[in-house]
Design an enzyme around this catalytic site. Structure first.
Site, mmCIF file in Angstrom:
data_model
loop_
_atom_site.group_PDB
_atom_site.id
_atom_site.type_symbol
_atom_site.label_atom_id
_atom_site.label_comp_id
_atom_site.label_asym_id
_atom_site.label_seq_id
_atom_site.Cartn_x
_atom_site.Cartn_y
_atom_site.Cartn_z
ATOM 1 N N LEU A 124 0.919 -1.093 0.019
ATOM 2 C CA LEU A 124 -0.086 0.069 0.058
ATOM 3 C C LEU A 124 0.964 1.213 0.025
ATOM 4 O O LEU A 124 0.630 2.275 -0.581
ATOM 5 C CB LEU A 124 -0.868 -0.151 1.039
ATOM 6 N N LYS A 161 3.958 1.687 -1.251
ATOM 7 C CA LYS A 161 4.567 1.918 -2.300
ATOM 8 C C LYS A 161 3.762 2.122 -3.526
ATOM 9 O O LYS A 161 4.084 2.919 -4.318
ATOM 10 C CB LYS A 161 5.412 0.688 -2.683
ATOM 11 N N HIS A 221 -14.984 -0.501 3.489
ATOM 12 C CA HIS A 221 -15.518 0.168 2.206
ATOM 13 C C HIS A 221 -16.956 -0.027 1.953
ATOM 14 O O HIS A 221 -17.682 0.830 1.788
ATOM 15 C CB HIS A 221 -14.474 -0.210 0.902
ATOM 16 N N LYS A 271 -12.942 -10.897 -5.971
ATOM 17 C CA LYS A 271 -11.824 -10.499 -6.646
ATOM 18 C C LYS A 271 -11.848 -11.804 -7.532
ATOM 19 O O LYS A 271 -12.401 -12.845 -7.547
ATOM 20 C CB LYS A 271 -10.608 -10.748 -5.712
#
Length: 434
Positions: A12, A14, A198, A280
């Protein structure tokens, strides 16, 4: 003044945090990366392996390797003007909060998930959180920022936002990205990674009733929604895409897909199922909220929204309409539209387009987005939408019944790149028709 990023060697930091920092005004501000990783090259080279940075920004960045249970190396760095940011595994939070109590600092930003269990969150809550902001960058997506105002000020939308019109609400997040190389995800799963934060916040935003333009009022309204939420644990389903184990190179019972039905026990939303779908390894990246209307109000909806009863080729009669939906598309379209299904073909009527929504976003936060807003606000002491400890606790209480159980014997398997698993489609139909 300084910004210290804990976990700066992580994915996260980077991919998102350092790039965001490089795009905001950091005049007079230094950036310190802190993590357990020891590098044999300069940290600036590490950053440049995954992003493009100006020499000016890189000159502001230093890196300190060290443990999280001993922050003595930061005593000479951190002062009352220092921003601390947690981008570490949530299992480290309790230890990190304990050590940070020995430092001076201005404010702390804490990434989701806020702890790795409800018990660990309650430990975190026991620390002094007066200068802590729990972060959910979905609250800073343009349409999510604009949504309370759009609902409040668009007469037709405000009229239909209740069980008098709405048959069901789907809150959907689909991602193409799987679990490739993400040990963080394998430990947490889709519920802790996406739903607890979220997707829960999106539910709170769309179901709340905000009568005044105020971030405090918006947060309080979301909390009232969460207090009334109950997960239908018997109808939750969990899946894993078929290539997941090969990609992470080990056996795993981590869910990469879930469908979570929720009821909201208020007069406004009684008997309307809210269905969270998150996955995902899907066929596309898409985030949206879909309100499907009851058949007996189709004509009223068409009238309210002044939608032309004419498609591109012919007049549309009310008795031909199969479905009417109000869609808040957060990504990729970033627009609000009415969708009418006629003869299997959708007719779309855009109510608020991307240009308008981007304008509303600019009115709230200027030209910054997502993590740029977060860091600019933390550094400059500006207000922004975040999650209070009370709100975070309510979300833990809502979803803990499905977070605290083993899903090993409940998983179904689906093909990577699918639009929607048939198991989810069947359960969604069953819930809507119940």
């Amino acid at each position: 003044m300084k910004v210290v990023i804990f976990g700066s060697s992580g994915d996260l930091a980077k991919r998102k945090l350092f790039p965001a920092l490089s795009r905001i005004d950091l005049e007079g501000v230094g950036v310190v990366g802190y993590a357990r990783t020891k590098y044999n090259i300069e940290f600036s080279e590490v950053l440049q392996e995954v992003g493009n940075y100006s020499p000016e920004f890189l000159s502001k960045v230093t890196y300190i390797p060290g443990p999280y249970d001993d922050l003595s190396k930061l005593k000479e760095v951190s002062d009352s003007e220092t921003v601390l940011y947690f981008s570490v595994p949530s299992s480290v939070y309790t230890c990190l909060f304990r050590e940070i109590s020995k430092l001076d600092y201005k404010v702390i930003g804490v990434e989701k998930p806020y702890g790795d269990s409800i018990e660990s969150f309650m430990e975190i809550k026991g620390f002094d959180l007066g200068k802590t902001r729990f972060i959910d960058h979905y609250l800073l997506k343009p349409l999510v920022v604009a949504m309370p105002g759009i609902i409040r000020e668009t007469g037709a939308i405000r009229e239909v936002m209740s069980n008098r019109y709405v048959k069901s609400v789907e809150i959907v997040s689909k991602e193409v990205l799987g679990g490739e190389g993400r040990h963080y995800f394998d430990k947490n799963g889709i519920i802790r990674d996406m739903v607890l934060s979220h997707m829960g916040e999106l539910l709170g935003v769309v179901a709340s009733d905000v009568t005044k333009p105020s971030r405090i009022m918006e947060a309080l309204a979301r909390m009232e929604v969460f207090k009334a939420c109950t997960v239908d644990t018997e109808r939750c389903i969990y899946g894993q895409y078929d290539d997941y184990i090969k990609e992470i190179h080990k056996d795993s019972s981590t869910e990469t897909f879930c469908m979570v039905p929720i009821s909201i026990g208020t007069p406004r939303w009684s008997k309307v199922p809210f269905i969270i779908v998150a996955g995902k390894g899907m066929n596309e990246k898409r985030t949206e909220i879909i309100l499907e209307f009851r058949r007996d109000v189709f004509a009223k909806c068409i009238e309210l929204f002044s939608m032309p009863r004419q498609s591109s080729c012919r007049i549309v009669h009310t008795n031909e309409i199969e479905t009417v939906r109000l869609v808040f598309n957060i990504y990729p379209e970033c627009e609000v539209f009415l969708e009418v299904l006629v003869g299997g073909e959708p007719v779309r009527y855009v109510l608020h387009d991307k240009k308008e929504i981007d304008g509303l976003m600019h009115d709230s936060y200027g030209g910054y987005h997502d993590y740029e807003i977060i860091f600019d606000s933390l550094v400059r002491g500006k207000d922004f939408s975040s999650v209070s400890s009370q709100e975070a606790e309510l979300l833990w209480k809502v979803f803990n019944p499905i977070l605290s159980i083993s899903k090993e014997d409940m998983l179904f398997y689906y093909s990577k790149g699918i639009d929607m698993p048939k198991e989810a489609e069947e359960m969604i139909r069953e819930i809507k028709d119940h």
